[in-house]
Design a protein around this motif. Sequence first.
Motif, PDB file in Angstrom:
ATOM      1  N   ASP A  73     -11.844 -37.577   3.740  1.00 40.58           N
ATOM      2  CA  ASP A  73     -12.774 -38.740   4.045  1.00 40.58           C
ATOM      3  C   ASP A  73     -11.693 -39.789   4.908  1.00 40.58           C
ATOM      4  OD1 ASP A  73     -13.812 -41.275   3.814  1.00 40.58           O
ATOM      5  OD2 ASP A  73     -14.867 -40.768   2.027  1.00 40.58           O
ATOM      6  N   PRO A  74     -12.192 -40.169   5.834  1.00 35.59           N
ATOM      7  CA  PRO A  74     -11.308 -41.020   6.673  1.00 35.59           C
ATOM      8  C   PRO A  74     -10.772 -42.612   5.835  1.00 35.59           C
ATOM      9  CG  PRO A  74     -13.149 -40.524   7.916  1.00 35.59           C
ATOM     10  CD  PRO A  74     -13.410 -39.992   6.691  1.00 35.59           C
ATOM     11  N   ALA A  75     -11.549 -42.702   4.796  1.00 36.99           N
ATOM     12  CA  ALA A  75     -11.155 -43.765   4.047  1.00 36.99           C
ATOM     13  C   ALA A  75      -9.772 -43.547   3.250  1.00 36.99           C
ATOM     14  CB  ALA A  75     -12.289 -44.143   2.848  1.00 36.99           C
ATOM     15  N   TYR A  76      -9.432 -42.278   2.929  1.00 33.69           N
ATOM     16  CA  TYR A  76      -8.219 -41.770   2.121  1.00 33.69           C
ATOM     17  C   TYR A  76      -7.264 -42.303   2.855  1.00 33.69           C
ATOM     18  CZ  TYR A  76      -5.277 -38.423  -0.282  1.00 33.69           C
ATOM     19  OH  TYR A  76      -4.339 -37.976  -1.276  1.00 33.69           O
ATOM     20  N   GLN A  77      -6.966 -42.299   4.173  1.00 33.48           N
ATOM     21  CA  GLN A  77      -5.902 -42.745   5.060  1.00 33.48           C
ATOM     22  C   GLN A  77      -5.258 -44.514   4.406  1.00 33.48           C
ATOM     23  OE1 GLN A  77      -6.446 -42.951   9.443  1.00 33.48           O
ATOM     24  NE2 GLN A  77      -4.310 -43.823   9.587  1.00 33.48           N
ATOM     25  N   TYR A  78      -6.665 -45.140   4.010  1.00 28.15           N
ATOM     26  CA  TYR A  78      -6.218 -46.485   3.563  1.00 28.15           C
ATOM     27  C   TYR A  78      -6.273 -46.663   2.046  1.00 28.15           C
ATOM     28  CZ  TYR A  78      -7.067 -46.608   8.698  1.00 28.15           C
ATOM     29  OH  TYR A  78      -7.081 -46.648   9.948  1.00 28.15           O
ATOM     30  N   ASP A  79      -7.182 -45.912   1.518  1.00 29.98           N
ATOM     31  CA  ASP A  79      -7.459 -46.335  -0.135  1.00 29.98           C
ATOM     32  C   ASP A  79      -7.407 -44.720  -0.785  1.00 29.98           C
ATOM     33  OD1 ASP A  79      -8.543 -46.828  -2.641  1.00 29.98           O
ATOM     34  OD2 ASP A  79      -9.285 -48.618  -1.884  1.00 29.98           O
ATOM     35  N   ARG A  80      -6.833 -44.515  -1.502  1.00 27.39           N
ATOM     36  CA  ARG A  80      -6.845 -43.184  -2.181  1.00 27.39           C
ATOM     37  C   ARG A  80      -7.370 -43.202  -3.519  1.00 27.39           C
ATOM     38  NH1 ARG A  80      -1.302 -39.952   0.417  1.00 27.39           N
ATOM     39  NH2 ARG A  80      -2.095 -40.511   2.573  1.00 27.39           N
TER      40      ARG A  80
END
Length: 410
Positions: free
Chosen positions: A244-251
């Motif tokens: 998920d592209p969100a994983y780069q900022y929030d895991r």
Amino acid sequence: MEDAAMPLTPLPRLLACLISAGLTVQAHNIDTNQVSDTYLSAIIVPDEAEIGSTTQVWLGALYGGQWFLRNAIGGWQAFEGSYPVAIPGLTLGPVNAINISQGLDLSSLPGLEVYLGYGNSVAAFNNTPGHLRKVHTVTPAGSAGLSAAVDVTRLPMGDGKISSKPTRGSIWACTTTGGVGGASQTGPWIRGDGTYDLTAKLSVIGSVPWSGNFSAVVSGSSRIISGNGLPGHTTGSYPIANSDPAYQYDRNPNSIKGQTVSLTLPALPQLAASSSCLPGGAIGILTSGVVIFNGLDAENRDAVAHEVQDRCQGHPERNGSYHYHNISTCIAEKAEPAEHSPLVGYAYDGFGIYGRYGEGGKLLSNADLDECHGHTHTLDWDGQQRSLYHYHATWEYPYTLGCFRGNRVR
């Protein structure tokens, strides 16, 4: 720009029928920030399946039984089979800011009714639920605008706005000791000038359905609230996948789990002798069945700005409780421009939480509310008109409560 020809009559006739019947053109996907006779600011929150698709935004006006559309370079023309569009191509994100001013001069046409829609043809937005909304009626003397505009592309950050007493625009937090969690990296939607762009913020992907239930029943002097803590809408996929592209900022590693919600609030809450601080967990529950936390993340930063949530602005904490930090855009706030927002939840002192619009449909800001993010006026409360204190949501931090104005139920 032209599409295939379409007869003149169907769209105006349908709109005229709706208006003459006194019905409301509902559009949960479209919300207005500011409307005047020369300016329109709106927000489109599309259905999940529409995110990433390209659409056209249409601005229409119904006047004297004739349907007019505004074209891309300014000005109006009668609808006669071709489709002039206000914005020819918009790639839909989770939240989309729409601002139109060029050629929007309506002051000489009292009674004109303005509609906003989106879709790849007039027929598409007219026939798709949520895609068409009446946003303005021109008054005989001209309109000064319903409210101050809110630029959701430059919302002020709430970082550092934590107080030790009731303070407007801040959160009075019971503890200021930061924990561990929240976003691991600063997202590119956060600007260096102390603002962030809500429309550029990523959302956790996924469309997971849940069987949520929520009940709020008045029994004597109490309001009995029960539920399973699960939403009535779909959520993103949690834990956040590394793809998920969100994983780069929030895991966020947590999974959504059902909860036992059992709470007794006062049916007719009273103001406390003094305000009180907000805890780090739940401070209220919304009619979607989901609890709401204050506007801070585990590190006491602006949670709405920093954390990556799903398209309904929710995510789970370590015990699996799915929650919001602001009023979800998946909850309807109002149907007509001049309406006060409906009740969207209850704070844990019993007072109601309402959406972002006050009396007369005014879009509210911190300046309109007190230190706890509320005010008092007459409204409908359990079917009766009462002058009662209540909280409001805003687009700006602290988003909902800044402190408790009543006695918190623990």
